[in-house]
Design an enzyme around this catalytic site. Structure first.
Site, PDB file in Angstrom:
ATOM      1  N   ARG A  86       1.343   4.784   0.762  1.00 61.82           N
ATOM      2  CA  ARG A  86       0.531   5.831   1.595  1.00 61.82           C
ATOM      3  C   ARG A  86       1.490   7.228   1.820  1.00 61.82           C
ATOM      4  O   ARG A  86       2.534   7.281   2.051  1.00 61.82           O
ATOM      5  CB  ARG A  86       0.423   5.334   3.106  1.00 61.82           C
ATOM      6  CG  ARG A  86      -0.225   6.298   4.148  1.00 61.82           C
ATOM      7  CD  ARG A  86      -0.739   5.441   5.272  1.00 61.82           C
ATOM      8  NE  ARG A  86       0.199   5.463   6.273  1.00 61.82           N
ATOM      9  CZ  ARG A  86       0.342   4.691   7.521  1.00 61.82           C
ATOM     10  NH1 ARG A  86      -1.322   4.312   7.783  1.00 61.82           N
ATOM     11  NH2 ARG A  86       1.153   4.611   8.040  1.00 61.82           N
ATOM     12  N   GLU A  87       0.813   8.076   1.444  1.00 56.75           N
ATOM     13  CA  GLU A  87       1.756   9.495   0.986  1.00 56.75           C
ATOM     14  C   GLU A  87       0.799  10.635   1.844  1.00 56.75           C
ATOM     15  O   GLU A  87      -0.017  11.269   1.082  1.00 56.75           O
ATOM     16  CB  GLU A  87       1.925   9.937  -0.260  1.00 56.75           C
ATOM     17  CG  GLU A  87       3.124   8.896  -1.000  1.00 56.75           C
ATOM     18  CD  GLU A  87       4.468   9.374  -0.429  1.00 56.75           C
ATOM     19  OE1 GLU A  87       4.659  10.253  -0.046  1.00 56.75           O
ATOM     20  OE2 GLU A  87       5.180   8.329  -0.219  1.00 56.75           O
ATOM     21  N   LYS A 123       1.423   6.675  12.829  1.00 60.63           N
ATOM     22  CA  LYS A 123       0.015   7.371  12.682  1.00 60.63           C
ATOM     23  C   LYS A 123      -0.644   7.975  13.943  1.00 60.63           C
ATOM     24  O   LYS A 123      -0.433   7.188  14.894  1.00 60.63           O
ATOM     25  CB  LYS A 123      -0.794   6.495  11.754  1.00 60.63           C
ATOM     26  CG  LYS A 123      -2.285   7.132  11.435  1.00 60.63           C
ATOM     27  CD  LYS A 123      -2.934   5.851  10.595  1.00 60.63           C
ATOM     28  CE  LYS A 123      -4.372   6.511  10.359  1.00 60.63           C
ATOM     29  NZ  LYS A 123      -5.023   5.454   9.597  1.00 60.63           N
ATOM     30  N   MET A 156      11.781 -15.342  42.952  1.00 57.72           N
ATOM     31  CA  MET A 156      10.687 -14.490  43.386  1.00 57.72           C
ATOM     32  C   MET A 156      11.166 -13.162  42.981  1.00 57.72           C
ATOM     33  O   MET A 156      11.840 -12.255  43.710  1.00 57.72           O
ATOM     34  CB  MET A 156      10.068 -14.511  44.758  1.00 57.72           C
ATOM     35  CG  MET A 156      10.068 -15.802  45.500  1.00 57.72           C
ATOM     36  SD  MET A 156       9.027 -17.033  44.538  1.00 57.72           S
ATOM     37  CE  MET A 156       7.553 -16.603  45.186  1.00 57.72           C
ATOM     38  N   VAL A 197       4.219  -1.515   8.753  1.00 57.19           N
ATOM     39  CA  VAL A 197       4.870  -0.497   8.311  1.00 57.19           C
ATOM     40  C   VAL A 197       6.569  -0.256   8.943  1.00 57.19           C
ATOM     41  O   VAL A 197       7.508  -0.823   8.234  1.00 57.19           O
ATOM     42  CB  VAL A 197       4.405   0.963   8.870  1.00 57.19           C
ATOM     43  CG1 VAL A 197       4.954   2.107   8.063  1.00 57.19           C
ATOM     44  CG2 VAL A 197       2.765   0.903   8.605  1.00 57.19           C
ATOM     45  N   SER A 225     -10.330   1.159   6.787  1.00 56.76           N
ATOM     46  CA  SER A 225      -9.997   0.972   8.106  1.00 56.76           C
ATOM     47  C   SER A 225     -11.053   1.063   9.118  1.00 56.76           C
ATOM     48  O   SER A 225     -12.083   1.789   8.869  1.00 56.76           O
ATOM     49  CB  SER A 225      -9.094   2.235   8.447  1.00 56.76           C
ATOM     50  OG  SER A 225      -7.673   2.435   7.750  1.00 56.76           O
ATOM     51  N   GLN A 268       0.853  -1.256   0.066  1.00 55.86           N
ATOM     52  CA  GLN A 268      -0.095   0.064  -0.072  1.00 55.86           C
ATOM     53  C   GLN A 268       1.005   1.344  -0.017  1.00 55.86           C
ATOM     54  O   GLN A 268       1.763   1.233   0.775  1.00 55.86           O
ATOM     55  CB  GLN A 268      -0.966   0.023   1.302  1.00 55.86           C
ATOM     56  CG  GLN A 268      -1.912   1.339   1.076  1.00 55.86           C
ATOM     57  CD  GLN A 268      -2.584   1.544   2.466  1.00 55.86           C
ATOM     58  OE1 GLN A 268      -2.332   2.590   3.096  1.00 55.86           O
ATOM     59  NE2 GLN A 268      -3.330   0.404   3.145  1.00 55.86           N
ATOM     60  N   LYS A 312      -5.529 -19.679  35.511  1.00 61.22           N
ATOM     61  CA  LYS A 312      -6.225 -20.279  36.679  1.00 61.22           C
ATOM     62  C   LYS A 312      -7.145 -19.135  37.486  1.00 61.22           C
ATOM     63  O   LYS A 312      -6.505 -18.097  37.860  1.00 61.22           O
ATOM     64  CB  LYS A 312      -5.131 -20.777  37.442  1.00 61.22           C
ATOM     65  CG  LYS A 312      -5.823 -21.667  38.774  1.00 61.22           C
ATOM     66  CD  LYS A 312      -4.851 -21.646  39.965  1.00 61.22           C
ATOM     67  CE  LYS A 312      -4.681 -19.992  40.669  1.00 61.22           C
ATOM     68  NZ  LYS A 312      -5.911 -19.849  41.363  1.00 61.22           N
TER      69      LYS A 312
END
Length: 519
Positions: free
Chosen positions: A40-41, A138, A278, A196, A109, A38, A354
């Site tokens: 995208r600009e 984005k 732990m 991307v 989208s 795709q 659990k």
């Protein structure tokens, strides 16, 4: 041309690490890894967008990769692109159809179930679902939907030919979690992922694309295993074999747990024959995941500082294919716990969850059972079906603890009727059960290594048998401890319980086990 959406590359020239755009794209598109590109600009004027689109179309045609144009229907028409991708504020799909040549793909989208429903009804060919996670490429107008939010969106596409592609923050380090968790209740899965920065910003975009495609292709083989022992006796045999395996291998069991019971959880782990650590510091999680056999995450005394350790601990455990046992203690008690748990489940894949009825009800937003603090109030009408459905939805083993314990991996369901009332009377019995299950999972994992499948989040041992083994060990030991002459109540019961776990052997568990395989 039937489009394969598996690895959908979205371009962003601002992320290029000094490499020319077309050179970087050819390094990616020349390989069979990327299946769609795709363009995208967001900041180019029309003349510049057209020039870049023409150059991109010539390159993608050379390698027979379909080109989708983002937003601009006019540019898509001008370069005869294979399709166009629209946003919610762009041209309606019906209007775009009148402008585009017949057969042009239209994607849109979607950030919600309602948007997916509208796109489906408007005749979209595919939907872009997300953003799944926060992304730097984005500015988001809506909060991320998360991995678990995709299931309901995918469900809207049942019975249609509309394809689904996830987008937003996707990279090789979280792709396996996405593909494992983004499944509807009807087993509807993603058709692809849009990426991307993990490709575009890479110094070696071809290798980055190959890595992503390998994980995606391997995910098609992921499902809840059906090849494990099925009969009641075989499941019990598998569980008891793991009891011996723990004492022979002495796995390290890493526990990020309830501070109220950390000491007795550690002692319980030692009594099983395993070795506890732990630790909660986020900085240690990568190193500890390498040496540990399993991770237990218990949210009983959750604070922000330990939440970070839990997020990273589970992430690295998945990365190193170590099982993760999640104990959502007191989940319904606060919105902080619920929000934190969803963060955990959007970041990593549990092997076993659990909880008591109240905790599991809070996880699935059921009103059948509720919690009062860390205690459960009420129960499920059909607990066997609840755990089976939850196991299928969460893609892991579910343990419902209570007077009768229920365990399911989505195919098999087991009921266990062992235990003494004193076990439920002491603080932390459920937390200690989590420690037992984690130790058994470590033994199961070590016995079933599959390094050939990079998308596996654990190595694939029989974790249902592991959960059964952990439950039986604690509950049978509680029955034996309660019978001792030196036990007079809660105060004397706990040390006796640890003693009995330490001395318990498989043949004794078999003698007392009350295990039923349910159809």
């Amino acid at each position: 041309m039937d489009v394969d959406y598996s690895l959908y590359l979205v371009t962003d020239r601002s992320l290029l690490p000094g490499k020319p755009y077309l050179e970087s794209l050819e390094d990616t598109a020349a390989l069979p890894s990327v299946t769609v590109v795709q363009l995208r600009e967001k900041h180019a004027d029309t003349a510049e967008f057209l020039r870049i689109a023409q150059e991109t179309k010539a390159l993608t045609d050379k390698y027979n990769v379909p080109l989708i144009i983002n937003d601009r229907v006019d540019i898509a028409c001008a370069v005869k692109a294979r399709g166009v991708h629209l946003g919610q504020s762009d041209l309606p799909i019906a209007v775009a159809r009148t402008l585009l040549p017949a057969g042009t793909i239209i994607g849109i989208s979607c950030n919600s179930v309602e948007e997916v429903r509208r796109a489906r009804d408007a005749g979209a060919d595919y939907v872009g679902l997300g953003a799944v996670w926060d992304t730097q490429t984005k500015t988001l107008t809506n909060p991320p939907v998360g991995v678990r939010g995709l299931g309901a969106m995918l469900h809207e596409l049942d019975g249609t030919n509309v394809r689904a592609v996830a987008i937003g923050g996707i990279k090789s380090s979280n792709l396996a979690r996405l593909l494992r968790g983004a499944v509807s209740e009807t087993n509807h899965r993603l058709d692809g992922v849009a990426v991307v920065s993990d490709i575009v910003a890479s110094l070696d975009p071809g290798s980055a694309a190959r890595r992503l495609r390998t994980i995606f292709d391997a995910s098609k083989k992921i499902d809840i295993p059906t090849s494990f022992a099925s009969s009641q006796e075989e499941i019990l045999d598998g569980a008891l074999a793991l009891s011996d395996a723990i004492r022979k291998s002495r796995p390290i069991v890493h526990q990020i747990t309830n501070v109220v019971v950390a000491n007795q959880s550690a002692n319980m782990t030692l009594a099983l024959g395993a070795s506890p650590i732990m630790a909660t510091a986020p900085e240690e999680m990568s190193d500890l995941s390498k040496i540990s056999g399993a991770l237990l995450v218990n949210i009983g005394t959750l604070v922000n500082s330990t939440l970070d350790g839990m997020l990273k601990g589970g992430f690295f455990a998945n990365s190193f294919k170590k099982p993760v046992v999640l104990d959502p203690v007191g989940l319904g008690a606060s919105s902080f716990r619920k929000g934190s748990l969803h963060k955990l489940l959007d970041t990593w894949q549990p092997t076993v969850i659990k909880g008591n009825a109240g905790e599991l009800a809070a996880l699935v937003n059921s009103q059948e059972a509720t919690g009062r603090g860390v205690d459960s109030v009420g129960g499920f009408m059909n607990p066997a079906e609840v755990v089976r459905a939850m196991a299928n939805k969460e893609r892991c083993v579910i343990v419902l603890s209570g007077k009768t314990d229920y365990v399911s991996d989505g195919h098999r369901v087991v009921a266990i009727d062992n235990g003494h009332p004193l076990l439920g009377a002491i603080t932390g019995s459920g937390c200690m059960l989590g420690s037992c299950i984690a130790a058994f999972c470590a033994a199961a994992n070590a016995s079933a290594i599959d390094e050939q499948n990079p998308s596996q989040l654990t190595r694939g041992g029989d974790f249902l048998a592991a959960a059964v083994g952990g439950i039986l060990t604690l509950t049978v030991a509680s029955e034996l401890a309660a019978k001792r002459d030196d036990v007079h109540g809660m105060g004397t019961f706990l040390p006796a319980l640890i003693d009995e776990v330490s001395n318990l052997r498989p043949e004794v568990i078999r003698q007392f086990a009350k295990v039923t395989r349910l159809e």
